[in-house]
Motif scaffolding. Structure first.
Motif, PDB file in Angstrom:
ATOM      1  N   VAL A 159      40.297 -21.345  24.369  1.00 18.70           N
ATOM      2  CA  VAL A 159      40.626 -22.459  25.280  1.00 18.70           C
ATOM      3  C   VAL A 159      40.720 -23.492  23.639  1.00 18.70           C
ATOM      4  N   ALA A 160      39.401 -23.402  22.800  1.00 17.73           N
ATOM      5  CA  ALA A 160      39.460 -24.518  22.366  1.00 17.73           C
ATOM      6  C   ALA A 160      40.268 -24.687  21.348  1.00 17.73           C
ATOM      7  N   LEU A 161      40.400 -23.611  20.718  1.00 22.02           N
ATOM      8  CA  LEU A 161      41.409 -22.952  19.894  1.00 22.02           C
ATOM      9  C   LEU A 161      42.809 -23.227  19.788  1.00 22.02           C
ATOM     10  N   VAL A 162      43.506 -22.606  21.153  1.00 25.66           N
ATOM     11  CA  VAL A 162      44.986 -23.163  21.929  1.00 25.66           C
ATOM     12  C   VAL A 162      45.169 -24.776  21.387  1.00 25.66           C
ATOM     13  N   VAL A 163      44.016 -25.351  21.822  1.00 25.35           N
ATOM     14  CA  VAL A 163      44.608 -26.647  22.333  1.00 25.35           C
ATOM     15  C   VAL A 163      44.337 -27.561  20.786  1.00 25.35           C
ATOM     16  N   ILE A 164      43.316 -26.709  19.888  1.00 23.84           N
ATOM     17  CA  ILE A 164      43.611 -27.564  18.460  1.00 23.84           C
ATOM     18  C   ILE A 164      44.684 -27.449  17.817  1.00 23.84           C
ATOM     19  N   HIS A 165      45.618 -26.164  18.358  1.00 25.57           N
ATOM     20  CA  HIS A 165      46.382 -25.008  17.902  1.00 25.57           C
ATOM     21  C   HIS A 165      47.574 -26.131  17.820  1.00 25.57           C
ATOM     22  N   ALA A 166      47.731 -26.463  19.311  1.00 25.95           N
ATOM     23  CA  ALA A 166      48.872 -27.456  20.155  1.00 25.95           C
ATOM     24  C   ALA A 166      48.860 -28.847  19.340  1.00 25.95           C
ATOM     25  N   ILE A 167      46.980 -29.284  19.033  1.00 27.86           N
ATOM     26  CA  ILE A 167      47.148 -30.522  18.482  1.00 27.86           C
ATOM     27  C   ILE A 167      47.289 -31.452  17.478  1.00 27.86           C
ATOM     28  N   PHE A 168      47.859 -29.763  16.091  1.00 27.62           N
ATOM     29  CA  PHE A 168      47.913 -29.876  15.201  1.00 27.62           C
ATOM     30  C   PHE A 168      49.282 -29.705  14.867  1.00 27.62           C
ATOM     31  N   ARG A 169      49.954 -29.138  15.538  1.00 34.46           N
ATOM     32  CA  ARG A 169      51.657 -28.972  15.873  1.00 34.46           C
ATOM     33  C   ARG A 169      52.017 -29.990  16.427  1.00 34.46           C
TER      34      ARG A 169
END
Length: 253
Positions: A236-246
């Motif tokens: 979940v944390a990785l998905v959120v970080i991916h969304a932040i950078f995107r």
């Protein structure tokens, strides 16, 4: 992957910890030692054993987990927040460094510091109470996965926070209370049935239980459920970080 960039960010973060060693290392160790003195001696004199384990030894995994969670979040959140605060994050973002390399550098350094602290506290605990580690490899696995997962959470908080006071908001008002209520100082089997059910909605229960299993071979929930939960938190944390950078959330001016 540009390993030179990852090493540069990693070394810079580790060097910052060495410059603030009193705050980064000494303070957490002293704080955890006080927990051993207060809870191990004061409460331990009234509660001799929990599930056949001396109370002082029973709380060792929980106290290490308490320190690990708070320090992982704090180290990672400050690590990315300060470049945002000073504006140097734009230099990092404009350099030929991918988001993955940025995360590896900052989160890797924060997790390393937390793991080292966890091992130091583990050694310190042996000075207060005798304990055993039945599954050392499982203990190291939980130590590393927890440090990485909550460093990822700290990275998210460091990007979300728009002031220094918000950096401490989640660790103080969310992480610490959940840890205290997550079986750090007791077994949830000691609670009434209703509260046992309620406690299972606390994600920290699974971390403390799995970590305690690696020490004594027992836990409040199955060790495999605990392992699955921490992997879920990490995903979940990785998905959120991916969304932040995107999206560039609070990373683009």
């Amino acid at each position: 992957m540009n390993l030179t960039s990852v090493k540069t960010l990693y070394r810079a973060e580790m060097a910052r910890s060495l410059r603030t060693i009193l705050q980064s290392v000494v303070s957490p160790v002293l704080s955890t030692s006080l927990y051993f003195v207060v809870f191990g001696s004061a409460i331990g004199s009234r509660i001799s054993e929990v599930e056949g384990i001396p109370y002082g030894a029973f709380i060792v995994p929980g106290l290490i987990m308490l320190m690990l969670l708070t320090q992982s979040v704090s180290n990672a959140s400050f690590g990315i927040f300060f470049p945002r605060f000073s504006g140097s994050v734009y230099e990092i973002l404009s350099a030929p460094i991918s988001p993955l390399e940025i995360v590896l550098g900052f989160v890797g350094a924060a997790a390393t510091k937390s793991i080292v602290l966890g091992l130091i506290v583990l050694g310190t605990a042996s000075l207060f109470v005798p304990f055993t580690i039945e599954h050392p490899l499982m203990m190291l696995l939980f130590l590393v996965l927890t440090a990485l997962t909550f460093s990822l959470l700290g990275f998210i908080i460091g990007i979300w926070a728009d002031g220094f006071e918000k950096l401490q908001l989640v660790p103080l008002l969310v992480i610490t209370p959940l840890t205290f209520l997550g079986g750090t100082f007791y077994s949830i089997d000691m609670l009434p049935p209703l509260w046992q059910t309620v406690t299972l909605f606390n994600p920290v229960v699974y971390l403390v239980s799995g970590f305690r299993y690696s020490f004594y071979g027992l836990g409040d929930v199955s060790v495999w459920i605990s392992l699955g939960m921490i992997l879920l938190f990490m995903a979940v944390a990785l998905v959120v970080i991916h969304a932040i950078f995107r999206s560039g959330y609070r990373l683009k001016p």
